[in-house]
Design a protein around this motif. Structure first.
Motif, PDB file in Angstrom:
ATOM      1  N   GLY A 221      35.707  47.229  44.054  1.00 15.23           N
ATOM      2  CA  GLY A 221      35.879  47.938  42.793  1.00 15.23           C
ATOM      3  C   GLY A 221      37.289  47.874  42.240  1.00 15.23           C
ATOM      4  N   LEU A 222      38.196  47.206  42.968  1.00 15.16           N
ATOM      5  CA  LEU A 222      39.604  47.151  42.565  1.00 15.16           C
ATOM      6  C   LEU A 222      40.074  45.733  42.239  1.00 15.16           C
ATOM      7  CD1 LEU A 222      41.061  49.560  45.288  1.00 15.16           C
ATOM      8  CD2 LEU A 222      40.527  50.120  42.912  1.00 15.16           C
TER       9      LEU A 222
ATOM     10  N   ASP B 187      45.505  43.799  41.986  1.00 11.73           N
ATOM     11  CA  ASP B 187      45.734  42.812  43.043  1.00 11.73           C
ATOM     12  C   ASP B 187      47.171  42.895  43.543  1.00 11.73           C
ATOM     13  OD1 ASP B 187      43.254  42.193  42.035  1.00 11.73           O
ATOM     14  OD2 ASP B 187      43.639  40.057  41.813  1.00 11.73           O
ATOM     15  N   ASP B 188      48.115  43.056  42.610  1.00  9.21           N
ATOM     16  CA  ASP B 188      49.517  43.221  43.002  1.00  9.21           C
ATOM     17  C   ASP B 188      49.692  44.482  43.840  1.00  9.21           C
ATOM     18  OD1 ASP B 188      50.496  40.923  41.670  1.00  9.21           O
ATOM     19  OD2 ASP B 188      50.604  42.004  39.779  1.00  9.21           O
ATOM     20  N   TYR B 189      49.044  45.547  43.426  1.00 10.57           N
ATOM     21  CA  TYR B 189      49.098  46.814  44.150  1.00 10.57           C
ATOM     22  C   TYR B 189      48.584  46.643  45.587  1.00 10.57           C
ATOM     23  CZ  TYR B 189      47.411  51.512  45.470  1.00 10.57           C
ATOM     24  OH  TYR B 189      47.139  52.682  46.126  1.00 10.57           O
TER      25      TYR B 189
ATOM     26  N   LYS C  99      41.309  40.174  51.685  1.00  2.90           N
ATOM     27  CA  LYS C  99      41.346  38.729  51.446  1.00  2.90           C
ATOM     28  C   LYS C  99      39.938  38.177  51.234  1.00  2.90           C
ATOM     29  CE  LYS C  99      42.334  34.461  53.982  1.00  2.90           C
ATOM     30  NZ  LYS C  99      42.834  33.908  55.253  1.00  2.90           N
ATOM     31  N   GLU C 100      38.997  38.608  52.045  1.00  2.00           N
ATOM     32  CA  GLU C 100      37.612  38.136  51.919  1.00  2.00           C
ATOM     33  C   GLU C 100      37.012  38.545  50.577  1.00  2.00           C
ATOM     34  OE1 GLU C 100      33.274  38.933  54.024  1.00  2.00           O
ATOM     35  OE2 GLU C 100      35.102  39.239  55.200  1.00  2.00           O
ATOM     36  N   VAL C 101      37.249  39.778  50.167  1.00  2.00           N
ATOM     37  CA  VAL C 101      36.698  40.289  48.915  1.00  2.00           C
ATOM     38  C   VAL C 101      37.291  39.580  47.704  1.00  2.00           C
ATOM     39  CG1 VAL C 101      36.618  42.336  47.425  1.00  2.00           C
ATOM     40  CG2 VAL C 101      36.106  42.548  49.851  1.00  2.00           C
TER      41      VAL C 101
ATOM     42  N   ARG D 165      39.361  54.601  39.478  1.00  2.51           N
ATOM     43  CA  ARG D 165      39.878  55.791  40.184  1.00  2.51           C
ATOM     44  C   ARG D 165      39.015  56.130  41.388  1.00  2.51           C
ATOM     45  NH1 ARG D 165      40.119  58.149  35.057  1.00  2.51           N
ATOM     46  NH2 ARG D 165      38.543  59.681  35.675  1.00  2.51           N
ATOM     47  N   ALA D 166      37.706  56.038  41.209  1.00  2.00           N
ATOM     48  CA  ALA D 166      36.789  56.336  42.318  1.00  2.00           C
ATOM     49  C   ALA D 166      36.974  55.340  43.463  1.00  2.00           C
ATOM     50  CB  ALA D 166      35.349  56.316  41.820  1.00  2.00           C
ATOM     51  N   SER D 167      37.179  54.070  43.119  1.00  2.00           N
ATOM     52  CA  SER D 167      37.385  53.053  44.154  1.00  2.00           C
ATOM     53  C   SER D 167      38.699  53.276  44.895  1.00  2.00           C
ATOM     54  CB  SER D 167      37.352  51.653  43.532  1.00  2.00           C
ATOM     55  OG  SER D 167      36.064  51.342  43.059  1.00  2.00           O
ATOM     56  N   LEU D 168      39.736  53.725  44.175  1.00  2.00           N
ATOM     57  CA  LEU D 168      41.008  54.040  44.830  1.00  2.00           C
ATOM     58  C   LEU D 168      40.842  55.192  45.811  1.00  2.00           C
ATOM     59  CD1 LEU D 168      43.823  53.784  42.113  1.00  2.00           C
ATOM     60  CD2 LEU D 168      43.713  52.567  44.291  1.00  2.00           C
TER      61      LEU D 168
END
Length: 285
Positions: free
Chosen positions: A158-159, A171-173, A201-203, A134-137
């Motif tokens: 974080g996602l 990833d789909d999101y 993409k890099e991450v 949630r924090a990463s979002l």
């Protein structure tokens, strides 16, 4: 192996080199993922499925689990066949009649209402996410608002990889967000943001499944499956409610919850861009 349809870019890629073997990565009833010795990802689907990026549609609907086994090497020739090709690049789309601001808002409302009322319990929109996710979002939303590539990259770390399956839910999101952003930018000269898909993409490299990494890679190139292309065209072009709903539901059919997670990402990005570039809250919301 008789081929019914093939991704145009994949055809061009494969014809550059001599024919090579393919190793089966994973196989399901209607889809089989392959990769080549040089790391190229290819997906076979049966004739009743939509064509995916780097995809080959076969001319039959047999259970592919009866045809292929994980890890086996296979070879096939397409040069001796007259193969129909489909361009799965977003830039190949022609939006002859752009949708009105009012209807784009109404379409976003429909997407959110449907996901809230009929969404699967396992899908992102209905799950209680861990505090860190949630924090990463929240960090992602702030980074996007600031158009700050490094902060986007940090939030994405974080996602990426959160969730289960061949393509994790988050990833789909993120893939859905990327595809909505790219199409919106094509339609609106007001969108001046840097292309954040490159940071995501890099991450993703080495942080998620091979299949998911490739789908993010395709999205960053502006490529996606046939049914997602159809949906984006239906959203940005004038379309009837029935046609739009049909295109929306076809995306929801992808995987177990992948389609829903993709659509949640597209809705989230659509909401952000609508508010930022089309006047924020409107009388139709």
């Amino acid at each position: 192996m008789k081929i019914k349809l093939m991704d145009k870019k994949l055809y061009e890629e494969l014809t550059k080199e001599k024919e090579e073997s393919f190793q089966v990565h994973s196989v399901f009833k209607e889809a089989c993922n392959l990769y080549t010795p040089r790391g190229l990802w290819v997906t076979l689907v049966t004739e009743n499925r939509y064509l995916p990026p780097n995809g080959i549609k076969l001319n039959h609907s047999r259970d592919l689990r009866e045809c292929y086994r994980q890890g086996e090497l296979i070879g096939f020739s397409f040069r001796d066949q007259k193969v129909e090709r489909l361009n799965l690049s977003l830039h190949s789309q022609a939006f002859d009649q752009g949708e009105s601001k009012k209807n784009k808002s109404l379409k976003l409302e429909f997407m959110k209402a449907y996901l809230d009322l009929k969404g699967e319990a396992e899908a992102l929109g209905n799950r209680n996410l861990p505090e860190g996710v949630r924090a990463s979002l929240q960090s992602l939303e702030k980074a996007l608002a600031e158009n700050h590539s490094e902060k986007i990259k940090k939030a994405a770390k974080g996602l990426i990889g959160f969730g289960h399956g061949l393509t994790p839910s988050m990833d789909d999101y993120l893939t859905g967000r990327i595809l909505m952003w790219k199409t919106w930018r094509m339609q609106s000269p007001a969108v001046k943001e840097a292309d954040y898909s490159l940071a995501i993409k890099e991450v993703s490299k080495g942080r998620t499944t091979t299949a998911s990494e490739w789908l993010i890679h395709f999205a960053a190139e502006g490529r996606c499956s046939e049914e997602i292309m159809n949906f984006l065209h239906s959203y940005f072009s004038k379309s009837s409610g029935g046609d739009f709903e049909h295109a929306f539901k076809e995306v929801l059919r992808i995987g177990s919850t992948s389609g829903e997670d993709l659509m949640y990402g597209m809705w989230s990005e659509g909401e952000r861009l609508f508010k930022k570039y089309e006047g924020g809250s409107s009388e139709w919301e």
